[in-house]
Design an enzyme around this catalytic site. Structure first.
Site, PDB file in Angstrom:
ATOM      1  N   ASP A 187      84.284   7.504  60.039  1.00 56.08           N
ATOM      2  CA  ASP A 187      83.881   8.828  59.591  1.00 56.08           C
ATOM      3  C   ASP A 187      82.836   9.420  60.533  1.00 56.08           C
ATOM      4  O   ASP A 187      82.888   9.180  61.741  1.00 56.08           O
ATOM      5  CB  ASP A 187      83.345   8.733  58.154  1.00 56.08           C
ATOM      6  CG  ASP A 187      83.671   9.964  57.345  1.00 56.08           C
ATOM      7  OD1 ASP A 187      82.927  10.953  57.459  1.00 56.08           O
ATOM      8  OD2 ASP A 187      84.655   9.945  56.590  1.00 56.08           O
ATOM      9  N   HIS A 256      79.034  13.303  55.666  1.00 62.18           N
ATOM     10  CA  HIS A 256      80.299  12.872  55.080  1.00 62.18           C
ATOM     11  C   HIS A 256      80.384  11.348  54.966  1.00 62.18           C
ATOM     12  O   HIS A 256      80.734  10.799  53.911  1.00 62.18           O
ATOM     13  CB  HIS A 256      81.415  13.417  55.978  1.00 62.18           C
ATOM     14  CG  HIS A 256      82.753  13.543  55.359  1.00 62.18           C
ATOM     15  ND1 HIS A 256      83.749  12.610  55.531  1.00 62.18           N
ATOM     16  CD2 HIS A 256      83.300  14.533  54.592  1.00 62.18           C
ATOM     17  CE1 HIS A 256      84.845  13.012  54.905  1.00 62.18           C
ATOM     18  NE2 HIS A 256      84.615  14.178  54.334  1.00 62.18           N
ATOM     19  N   SER A 447      88.898  13.542  50.469  1.00 56.63           N
ATOM     20  CA  SER A 447      87.998  12.675  51.245  1.00 56.63           C
ATOM     21  C   SER A 447      87.239  11.730  50.328  1.00 56.63           C
ATOM     22  O   SER A 447      86.825  10.640  50.759  1.00 56.63           O
ATOM     23  CB  SER A 447      86.983  13.521  52.018  1.00 56.63           C
ATOM     24  OG  SER A 447      87.564  14.103  53.151  1.00 56.63           O
TER      25      SER A 447
END
Length: 655
Positions: A187, A256, A447
């Site tokens: 990520d 994220h 996600s």
């Protein structure tokens, strides 16, 4: 008269035990403490199962049945008392447990003593099965003390009214809260959040694969520091460097990777009762940074996923902590079939025994790569009531769905996913003195449904580390709660693109809703493990090898069975053995074979299965376009053609 007749019955039993194979005497795994043993006798040896005629002067059928039972029970107790004497198990009394026999110990046994007693009884020729007589507790759950779990993490809790899509983690945690399974988060990198593991053994040394110093935003290219420097894109970026940032959206830093790492492995049930709960309380996180400003380069993503699985990458140090589960929440707009690149990546990491869990996509339309690649676990997103989230992509390639949040439901904070975050709009802000209000954030998207499945898969590997990626996918699909079990407020079935929130079906949102408790339960039992085959020349005789298949401790593999799942029908030789074979036709085709193994667990055997894909194809040669070829290349090509012809002729002679 045999030699055994000269021995006492106990001695004969013990001598016979020396000649028994391990699989023949494996007893059910004992859970202590046990107060006795329940014994099932073989057919013909169980007085409680025999039919008898009784002609006594009884008033009714019930009295007659009672008298018959009483006499049978007395004979059964005599047999069981003799069984205790023969096996050397000290009993206080004997009795019945239904139509089975009961041996009550003189004292409570557990551990090795209990296993030994069970083994001795199981070896007796009259005994079919044995299990410990233990106290059965009411169905229990285990919940952490984390403050935000208690208030906000609805998606982890027991499903019920108001949260039909919740994943039933409390019942799963009662079986296991996890272990040191390595889970890679491929990520944007990771922050040193106070609710995430710090350093070894739980936070592993990861790597930064962003190979462009401008997009990397940390002043360097690839290096061994996977820290997230922020991935914001400003209007100034777009104006000053339109070539690089002109197509990017203006956005604040997402943090994220930190959010996803917290979903999987946040510090949980700590004395401080701080923050959120992670799905696996002991998982080791491998941070792999592939994304910077504006997203991730495809080349960086592929290298990062491969490295996470322990595969070599040029000019990058070896990963000494290969992941068993890889979470990838990035994807593109093309299909997996558009180029071989993505599928090669998936095949490589799957063959390295790593499960690749990917986000299903947020396009409210057809699934794209990598979610449509063969062999991945593609996870769609549902909202709190079990309806497809308005943004989630859908289609037959979705494996199953998990909570992903929905900001269209009010109040939004009760319908989103909450995890570790940072309030910094560009660079990260120090957590020192920061309140939970700012250190934890709310997000939505596939996600964040994908890490739910990755975390549950890591719990399953704690129970059964032998499960292959295909076995994990298969068992999690079987454990999924069917769509018929939820009645979302949205009644329109998901259909063409633009359906937004809709009622899911197997064809649109996968096998069902992710259920952690059922998945962990299905992790028990044997694991079918097949040696990969890959691509072969048409006309080849292949070997289907399942010798590596294993059972959990205390059991053995009892049977193997090979079947063909798809492709032109071929005959499988030795289909009921660990190693089978098949001769493929001379035409190109793709074949899928399944191996199902059964263990000797008593009283009910357990099964496990896996598949292997075989592609029969001729090598692809490049054509057109000019360029020169050497005479040696031409000779090599002709040599290959002659070899194929010879192989086909040889195969025809043999068949």
């Amino acid at each position: 008269m045999t030699f055994f007749k000269f021995l006492s019955r106990p001695a004969a039993l013990w001598l016979a035990a020396l000649y028994c194979l391990p699989g023949a005497v494996a007893a059910q795994g004992a859970e202590g403490p046990a107060f006795g043993l329940i014994v099932g006798y073989r057919d013909g040896a169980n007085e409680l199962s025999r039919e008898e005629t009784d002609r006594g002067p009884w008033a009714d059928g019930r009295e007659r049945a009672q008298a018959v039972w009483q006499r049978a029970a007395q004979r059964s107790r005599e047999r069981t008392q003799q069984l205790a004497t023969d096996t050397g198990v000290k009993v206080k009394s004997v009795g019945e447990a239904g139509r089975s026999a009961l041996m009550r110990f003189e004292r409570v046994l557990k551990g090795a003593e209990l296993e030994d007693a069970m083994r001795r009884v199981r070896l007796h020729p009259d005994v079919a099965w044995v299990e410990p007589d233990v106290l059965l507790k009411r169905q229990q759950t285990k919940e952490p003390n984390d403050s935000i779990y208690l208030s906000s993490q609805w998606h982890l809790k027991t499903s019920g009214p108001g949260a039909a899509a919740a994943m039933n983690l409390p019942a799963g945690w009662f079986r296991t809260t996890g272990s040191n399974v390595v889970v890679a988060v491929v990520d944007s990198g990771i922050l040193a959040h106070p609710d995430l593991p710090i350093g070894l053994p739980r936070l592993l040394p990861g790597y930064d694969f962003v190979d462009d110093d401008v997009y990397a935003n940390d002043g360097s290219r690839r290096d061994n520091d996977p820290t997230d420097p922020g991935d914001w894109v400003s209007q100034a970026d777009k104006t000053s460097d339109s070539a690089r940032f002109g197509s990017c959206d203006v956005a604040d830093s997402s943090w994220h990777g930190t959010f996803i790492a917290g979903q999987i492995a946040a510090l949980t049930d700590q004395p401080s009762a701080q923050g959120v709960a992670g799905i696996n309380w002991a998982a080791r996180i491998l941070p792999v940074r592939v994304a910077g400003k504006c997203g991730a380069f495809l080349s960086d993503l592929v290298d990062g996923v491969r490295w996470a699985a322990g595969l070599p990458v040029t000019d990058v140090p070896t990963n000494n902590f290969p992941a068993r589960v890889i979470n990838l929440s990035f994807g593109g707009s093309a299909s997996c079939s558009s180029t071989p690149l993505y599928q090669q990546m998936v095949d490589d990491v799957t063959n390295a025994n790593a499960l690749l869990v990917v986000a299903g996509g947020n396009n409210d339309g057809p699934v794209t790569r990598p979610a449509d690649c063969v062999g991945v676990m593609a996870v769609g997103a549902v909202r709190r009531d079990g309806a497809k989230a308005w943004y989630s992509s859908f289609g037959s390639q979705i494996t199953l769905s998990a909570p992903g949040g929905s900001n269209l439901d009010s109040p939004a904070v009760d319908h989103l996913i909450r995890s570790t975050d940072n309030p910094g709009l560009t660079t990260a802000i120090s957590y020192t003195g920061m309140s939970d209000l700012n250190a934890y954030g709310y997000k939505q998207g596939t996600s964040f449904s994908a890490p739910q499945a990755a975390g549950v898969a890591s719990l399953m590997l704690d129970i059964n580390p032998h499960l292959t990626p295909a076995a994990l996918i298969d068992r999690m699909k079987k454990a999924a709660r069917p769509w018929s079990s939820v009645t979302p407020g949205v009644l329109t079935a998901c259909g063409p693109a633009g359906a937004e929130a809709c009622r899911c079906t197997d064809a649109t949102c996968g096998a069902g809703l992710l259920d952690a408790a059922a998945s962990v339960q299905l992790a028990t039992g044997p694991a079918a493990i097949i040696t990969p085959i890959g691509t072969v020349t048409p006309g080849t005789a292949i070997t289907l090898n399942g010798l590596a298949s294993v059972a959990l401790t205390g059991s053995s593999i009892a049977t193997h069975q090979w079947t063909q799942v798809s492709g032109p029908t071929v005959a499988i030789t030795n289909a009921s053995t660990a190693v089978a074979g098949a001769s493929l036709p001379s035409s190109p085709a793709t074949y899928v074979f399944r191996l199902t193994v059964t263990d000797d667990f008593l009283p009910t055997a357990r099964t496990g299965s896996d598949t292997v894909t075989v592609v029969a194809a001729y090598p692809v040669t490049s054509g057109g376009g000019g360029g020169s070829t050497s005479v040696f290349w031409g000779l090599a090509l002709w040599a290959w053609v002659l070899a194929v012809c010879w192989q086909q002729r040889r195969t025809r002679r043999l068949t």
